[in-house]
Write an enzyme that holds these catalytic residues in place. Sequence first.
Site, PDB file in Angstrom:
ATOM      1  N   ARG A 157       3.094   3.031   3.637  1.00 19.89           N
ATOM      2  CA  ARG A 157       2.724   3.583   4.933  1.00 19.89           C
ATOM      3  C   ARG A 157       1.972   4.889   4.712  1.00 19.89           C
ATOM      4  O   ARG A 157       2.380   5.730   3.913  1.00 19.89           O
ATOM      5  CB  ARG A 157       3.967   3.826   5.806  1.00 19.89           C
ATOM      6  CG  ARG A 157       4.596   2.529   6.331  1.00 19.89           C
ATOM      7  CD  ARG A 157       3.715   1.881   7.379  1.00 19.89           C
ATOM      8  NE  ARG A 157       4.231   0.605   7.863  1.00 19.89           N
ATOM      9  CZ  ARG A 157       3.869  -0.574   7.382  1.00 19.89           C
ATOM     10  NH1 ARG A 157       3.012  -0.654   6.389  1.00 19.89           N
ATOM     11  NH2 ARG A 157       4.374  -1.685   7.887  1.00 19.89           N
ATOM     12  N   GLU A 162      -5.846   5.680  10.870  1.00 21.79           N
ATOM     13  CA  GLU A 162      -6.648   4.505  10.569  1.00 21.79           C
ATOM     14  C   GLU A 162      -7.463   4.097  11.797  1.00 21.79           C
ATOM     15  O   GLU A 162      -6.911   4.061  12.897  1.00 21.79           O
ATOM     16  CB  GLU A 162      -5.742   3.350  10.119  1.00 21.79           C
ATOM     17  CG  GLU A 162      -5.009   3.652   8.823  1.00 21.79           C
ATOM     18  CD  GLU A 162      -4.127   2.501   8.347  1.00 21.79           C
ATOM     19  OE1 GLU A 162      -4.014   1.481   9.067  1.00 21.79           O
ATOM     20  OE2 GLU A 162      -3.536   2.620   7.252  1.00 21.79           O
ATOM     21  N   HIS A 165      -6.642  -1.081   4.437  1.00 21.55           N
ATOM     22  CA  HIS A 165      -5.351  -1.655   4.848  1.00 21.55           C
ATOM     23  C   HIS A 165      -5.406  -3.182   4.794  1.00 21.55           C
ATOM     24  O   HIS A 165      -4.992  -3.874   5.736  1.00 21.55           O
ATOM     25  CB  HIS A 165      -4.967  -1.176   6.240  1.00 21.55           C
ATOM     26  CG  HIS A 165      -3.482  -1.243   6.480  1.00 21.55           C
ATOM     27  ND1 HIS A 165      -2.833  -0.426   7.378  1.00 21.55           N
ATOM     28  CD2 HIS A 165      -2.512  -2.034   5.943  1.00 21.55           C
ATOM     29  CE1 HIS A 165      -1.537  -0.712   7.387  1.00 21.55           C
ATOM     30  NE2 HIS A 165      -1.316  -1.689   6.516  1.00 21.55           N
TER      31      HIS A 165
END
Length: 331
Positions: free
Chosen positions: A236, A265, A284
Site C-alpha cells: 500500500r 494515485e 499499480h
Amino acid sequence: MPDDHLVTLYHLNDLGPDELRRLLPGHPDLRITEIGPDEDPHDHRAALADATVVLAPLEKERRITAELLAQMRRCRLVQSVAVGFDGVDHRAAAELGIPVANLPGFNADAVADWAVGALLYLVRHYAAGHARIAGGGWGPEGLRGRDLAALTVGIAGFGTIGRAVARRLDAFGSRVLVHDPVPSEPEREYVPLDELAARSDVLTLHMPLNDATRGLVGDALLARMGRGSYVINAGRGGVLDEDALVRALDSGQLAGAALDVFAEEPLPADSPLRGRSDVLLNPHTAGVTHEAYHAIRARLVESLDRVLSGQAPRNVVNGVIVNHAQPAPAR
C-alpha cells in the site's frame, strides 16, 4: 432471494451489469444498479439505501463513507473486489453491523512475481544495461550486480503475498527475514521492524494501510538500512513515506527502489520520484495478469452467489459475524 438489489461501483475486469447477470444465472430477479466511475456515490443515496449487496469502489476518492453506510439499512454485504478495502469505511460498517469482505489471494502469485522481478531489475541493473546498448555502448563497467543467493531480504507483512514472495526467494537461495504480528510460518525468522530494516539488503513491503502503518517506513527506518540497500513496495502506497524515500535515494543511503503503489494515485506529474534512473515506477498493476483476471471474477461470483442465496459471507474483514441469512438489523 427475492427483491435483492446489487449496486456496483466497481469498474474493472468487464464486470458491468450485463456480465454480472450472465455470471449469476441463479438470480434472475436480481436488480443491478451501476454507479459510473466518474460519479460520486453521494449523488446516489437512494440506490445505496435500497441495496442488499454493494460492490465497493477501488478509488479512495469515491469511498463509501460512514454517512452513506448509515442509510444502507438493507445492506447484507459490502464486497471489495480486491485484497484491499480502502473503498469503504469498514470500521463504520462494523458499528452498523454491515459485513465488509475482500477477495484475498486471487493475485498473490502475480504480485509476488512482480516483486521478485523488480528485485532482479534493481540488483542486476536491467535498465542501465539496456540503456547502454540502446546508446551504442558495450561493456560491464558500472553494471556489476548481486546474486540473489547472497542477499538478505526482509519481508514486512507476511500474509498470502508475503509468503508467496518468500517461496520464490527460497528457490533463489536468499536469506529471508520476516516481520508480521502473526507467525503464520513459525519456522521463519521473525524480527521486529527496526531489526528487519537493519539486517536486510532489500526491504519489500506487503503491509496493509491503516492508522498504525501509515508513513511507518520513513526517515528513521530507512536510516537503519545498510548504505546501498533497496526498497520495494507492492503493498500500500501510504505505508512508505515517499519524501523520505527520495531523501534516502538522494543521499545514497538507498541504491534504488521499485514502487507499484503510491500515496496518491495516479502519481502526480510533479512527483520527485519521476524521471529517476534509480527508481522503477509501475502503475499499480503488479497484480494484473490473465490468471488473476479470471481468478478475481470467479471468486467474486462465488461470493455474490453465496450471499444472494442466503448464506453468510466469507472473508469478512471488519469482524461482523453473520450466522445465517436475515434482513439487515434496523439501524
